[in-house]
Design a protein around this motif. Structure first.
Motif, PDB file in Angstrom:
ATOM      1  N   ALA A 175       7.403   2.849   2.288  1.00  0.00           N
ATOM      2  CA  ALA A 175       7.558   2.384   3.662  1.00  0.00           C
ATOM      3  C   ALA A 175       8.250   1.026   3.757  1.00  0.00           C
ATOM      4  CB  ALA A 175       6.186   2.313   4.345  1.00  0.00           C
ATOM      5  N   THR A 229      -4.244  -2.855  -6.862  1.00  0.00           N
ATOM      6  CA  THR A 229      -4.238  -1.589  -6.138  1.00  0.00           C
ATOM      7  C   THR A 229      -5.468  -0.791  -6.491  1.00  0.00           C
ATOM      8  OG1 THR A 229      -2.810  -0.824  -7.857  1.00  0.00           O
ATOM      9  CG2 THR A 229      -1.791  -1.213  -5.732  1.00  0.00           C
ATOM     10  N   GLN A 249       6.836   7.052  -4.927  1.00  0.00           N
ATOM     11  CA  GLN A 249       5.878   7.926  -4.250  1.00  0.00           C
ATOM     12  C   GLN A 249       4.915   8.566  -5.249  1.00  0.00           C
ATOM     13  OE1 GLN A 249       8.687  10.445  -2.175  1.00  0.00           O
ATOM     14  NE2 GLN A 249       8.419   9.335  -0.251  1.00  0.00           N
ATOM     15  N   ARG A 282      12.442  -2.179  -2.451  1.00  0.00           N
ATOM     16  CA  ARG A 282      11.933  -1.011  -3.173  1.00  0.00           C
ATOM     17  C   ARG A 282      12.413  -1.023  -4.625  1.00  0.00           C
ATOM     18  NH1 ARG A 282      13.252   1.514   1.771  1.00  0.00           N
ATOM     19  NH2 ARG A 282      15.222   2.287   0.913  1.00  0.00           N
ATOM     20  N   PRO A 310       0.817  -1.224   0.000  1.00  0.00           N
ATOM     21  CA  PRO A 310       0.000   0.000   0.000  1.00  0.00           C
ATOM     22  C   PRO A 310       0.845   1.267   0.000  1.00  0.00           C
ATOM     23  CG  PRO A 310      -0.859  -1.603   1.566  1.00  0.00           C
ATOM     24  CD  PRO A 310       0.451  -2.142   1.089  1.00  0.00           C
ATOM     25  N   ASP A 311       1.998   1.222   0.654  1.00  0.00           N
ATOM     26  CA  ASP A 311       2.916   2.364   0.664  1.00  0.00           C
ATOM     27  C   ASP A 311       4.311   1.842   0.340  1.00  0.00           C
ATOM     28  OD1 ASP A 311       4.311   4.668   0.982  1.00  0.00           O
ATOM     29  OD2 ASP A 311       3.973   4.864   3.148  1.00  0.00           O
ATOM     30  N   GLN A 371       2.528   5.756  -6.598  1.00  0.00           N
ATOM     31  CA  GLN A 371       1.555   5.324  -5.601  1.00  0.00           C
ATOM     32  C   GLN A 371       0.323   6.222  -5.589  1.00  0.00           C
ATOM     33  OE1 GLN A 371       2.705   6.259  -1.722  1.00  0.00           O
ATOM     34  NE2 GLN A 371       0.920   5.331  -0.743  1.00  0.00           N
TER      35      GLN A 371
END
Length: 575
Positions: free
Chosen positions: A103, A390, A197, A110, A99-100, A200
């Motif tokens: 994070a 998503t 980022q 990543r 979801p993030d 997302q």
């Protein structure tokens, strides 16, 4: 002696098979496994090769001989799942989108998610406006070739790289402008983090469209996201159900049902039809896994679910693995030196090594570009399921970077549309490199390059207004009426259908009960009347309980039946 050694070596070879797994950077990992090895063994080998600890977000995908896509189940034998002869070809992909993504604990995780989203951007699964597309491409450029250097990067250098299926010259100039002026000094790690980022926040970050039809026969696409269940028709979201609202997912043959309780105790049932029973089962499994991963607090809460509520019918499936909250908690405990990441420098077409560059915008007539732009209103007709989940929200027509091509697979590779989900391109075998299903990939690739490229911002606005007018007209026309009817008719089955299903279920239960009683009667007759000298029958006959049953119950019952049969026989004879 020599013949024994040769026969032994042949038998050992028969018990082994080769596997090739295509990784996210398009490199290949090849290994030899035992034929009875389970999926978890192969997945652990790949994660060890990648030095990956946060592995719960990833999975191994394959395509069966019928061109149906599957996720490899880690608790089952690989050879039994593949339904084909070795060597086996699979690919590593993101199965559950974080979801993030910013994070995530480790940079290696990543980076792999970055590679997946970059792949999504190229193949048209990540939809974005032209301005967002330029920024994302510039982040990729900065991450993989570094700062702009006039000595190394001549005029038009961004045109050598393929970020989307189709590039316009205007877009390429904007990409180069951002790379030259706004991203100077960013390290690859920082550029990748900024890319994640930004991606997302996009409306189709990681969406996984499964092609279906609604009860009116209109095309629709179902997707499971970290936040719930989404239905897309055209390029609009017509349903969104949070995971807390979804109570049951089930399927029967090609029919897929979603049961949900919305606020104020409003119960709804959405019904859709998949192309094949296998596609419907895959859709159901994806839904079960996504619901368990994102909704549950602990993996101990996972239960085996059935695809049907009828007796003795349907498939059973259980999600195996940790849930999202457990994954985050486990990631926080990781304490090790960051593993080294081998980033390959970006070379021309690295973003899509198996697909050549598309034509420039100027190679497409203006009138044709407008027609293709308006055709987006038809929606997602030919999309196939990818491997991501998503949230999806409504998409603005006016400033979208839209696809203009029809493509499937080139040498077994992915093919897709750029920018916004299209009715033009997507193969059931996208992302599987290589696969055994790319029989016509080269011809489709040639056709794809003849279809043009995205139009300019002014033309987008102009054609968007025209598309909006046509859409409003369609709302009151036969087509629009059918679409509205399709959405409103996603209702529970009729009482007659429910009654028929209940009657069939009860009848099936009755027949099974009669069969079991008949089997028990045959066993009882064998025990009491036959003289078969079988070990287990002899042991049963010697038990005190059986002897008591035989003399006190069975013998009197047999005499009573014999008396009644004699009386009936005498009665019939006297007639």
């Amino acid at each position: 002696m020599l013949s024994r050694l040769m026969s032994g070596s042949i038998r050992s070879l028969d018990r082994e098979c080769n596997c090739t797994v295509r990784l996210l950077d398009d490199s290949e990992y090849t290994c030899t496994i035992q034929r009875d090895a389970k999926g978890q063994y192969l997945f652990d080998l790949i994660c060890h090769h990648l030095n990956l600890l946060e592995k719960d977000y990833f999975g191994i995908r394959y395509v069966d001989p019928d061109k149906q896509r599957h996720w490899l189940e880690f608790t089952k034998s690989i050879a039994k799942q593949m339904k084909s002869q070795p060597p086996f070809t699979m690919c590593l992909r993101v199965k559950f989108y974080p979801p993030d993504p910013a994070a995530l604990k480790e940079e290696i995780t990543r980076y792999l998610v970055f590679l997946q989203i970059k792949r999504d951007l190229y193949h048209g699964r990540l939809l974005c406006k032209t301005s967002d597309a330029a920024l994302l491409a510039a982040y990729i450029l900065q991450a993989e070739i570094g700062d702009y250097d006039p000595g190394k990067h001549p005029e038009g250098y961004s045109s050598k790289f393929q970020f989307f299926p189709k590039h316009s010259e205007r877009l390429e100039r904007r990409i180069a402008e951002i790379h030259k002026t706004e991203l100077i000094g960013q390290s690859p790690e920082t550029s990748e983090l900024n890319f994640l980022q930004k991606a997302q926040m996009l409306e189709t970050y990681g969406v996984d469209p499964h092609p279906c039809k609604d009860v009116s026969g209109n095309p629709a696409f179902l997707a499971f996201t970290p936040f719930g269940f989404t239905v897309l028709q055209g390029n609009r979201r017509v349903h969104f159900l949070k995971w807390e609202e979804v109570t049951k997912l089930k399927f029967e043959a090609k029919t897929f049902h979603i049961y949900a309780n919305q606020k104020e105790d409003k119960k709804i049932i959405l019904t859709y039809f998949a192309p094949t029973p296998e596609a419907c089962k895959h859709l159901w499994k994806c839904g079960v896994e996504n619901q368990a991963f994102y909704k549950l607090e602990k993996s101990s809460q996972v239960r085996t679910v059935s695809s049907s509520n009828l007796f003795f019918k349907g498939s059973r499936f259980r999600y195996s693995g940790r849930v999202a909250k457990e994954v985050m908690e486990q990631s926080a405990k990781i304490k090790r030196d960051p593993p080294e990441i081998h980033r390959a420098g970006l070379v021309p077409s690295r973003s899509c090594p198996s697909i050549t560059h598309g034509p420039r915008l100027t190679s497409v007539p203006r009138t044709r570009r407008r027609a293709v732009h308006i055709s987006i209103m038809e929606g997602l007709e030919s999309l196939r399921d990818s491997a991501h989940s998503t949230p999806v929200r409504s998409v603005s027509h006016g400033d979208s970077f839209m696809p203009r091509s029809r493509g499937q697979m080139v040498d077994g590779s992915e093919a897709g549309a750029s920018g916004i989900i299209s009715d033009e391109a997507y193969s059931p075998s996208d992302s599987v490199l290589p696969t055994p299903v790319a029989e016509h990939g080269m011809e489709l690739a040639v056709a794809r390059h003849l279809n043009g490229a995205p139009c300019s911002i002014e033309e987008e606005k102009e054609s968007a207004a025209r598309a909006s007018m046509e859409g409003q007209a369609a709302e009151f026309g036969p087509g629009g009426r059918a679409r509205r009817t399709g959405r409103s008719r996603s209702a529970p089955p009729s009482d007659a259908e429910d009654l028929n299903k209940f009657v069939l279920s009860v009848l099936r239960l009755f027949l099974v009960t009669i069969g079991l009683l008949f089997a028990l009667l045959l066993l009882l007759i064998m025990l009491t009347e036959s003289e078969l000298d079988i070990a287990f029958l002899r042991d049963i006959r010697k038990t005190p309980e059986f002897q008591q049953f035989h003399f006190e119950y069975f013998c009197p019952l047999r005499r009573w039946f014999a008396c009644k049969l004699r009386w009936m026989g005498g009665f019939l004879i006297s007639k």
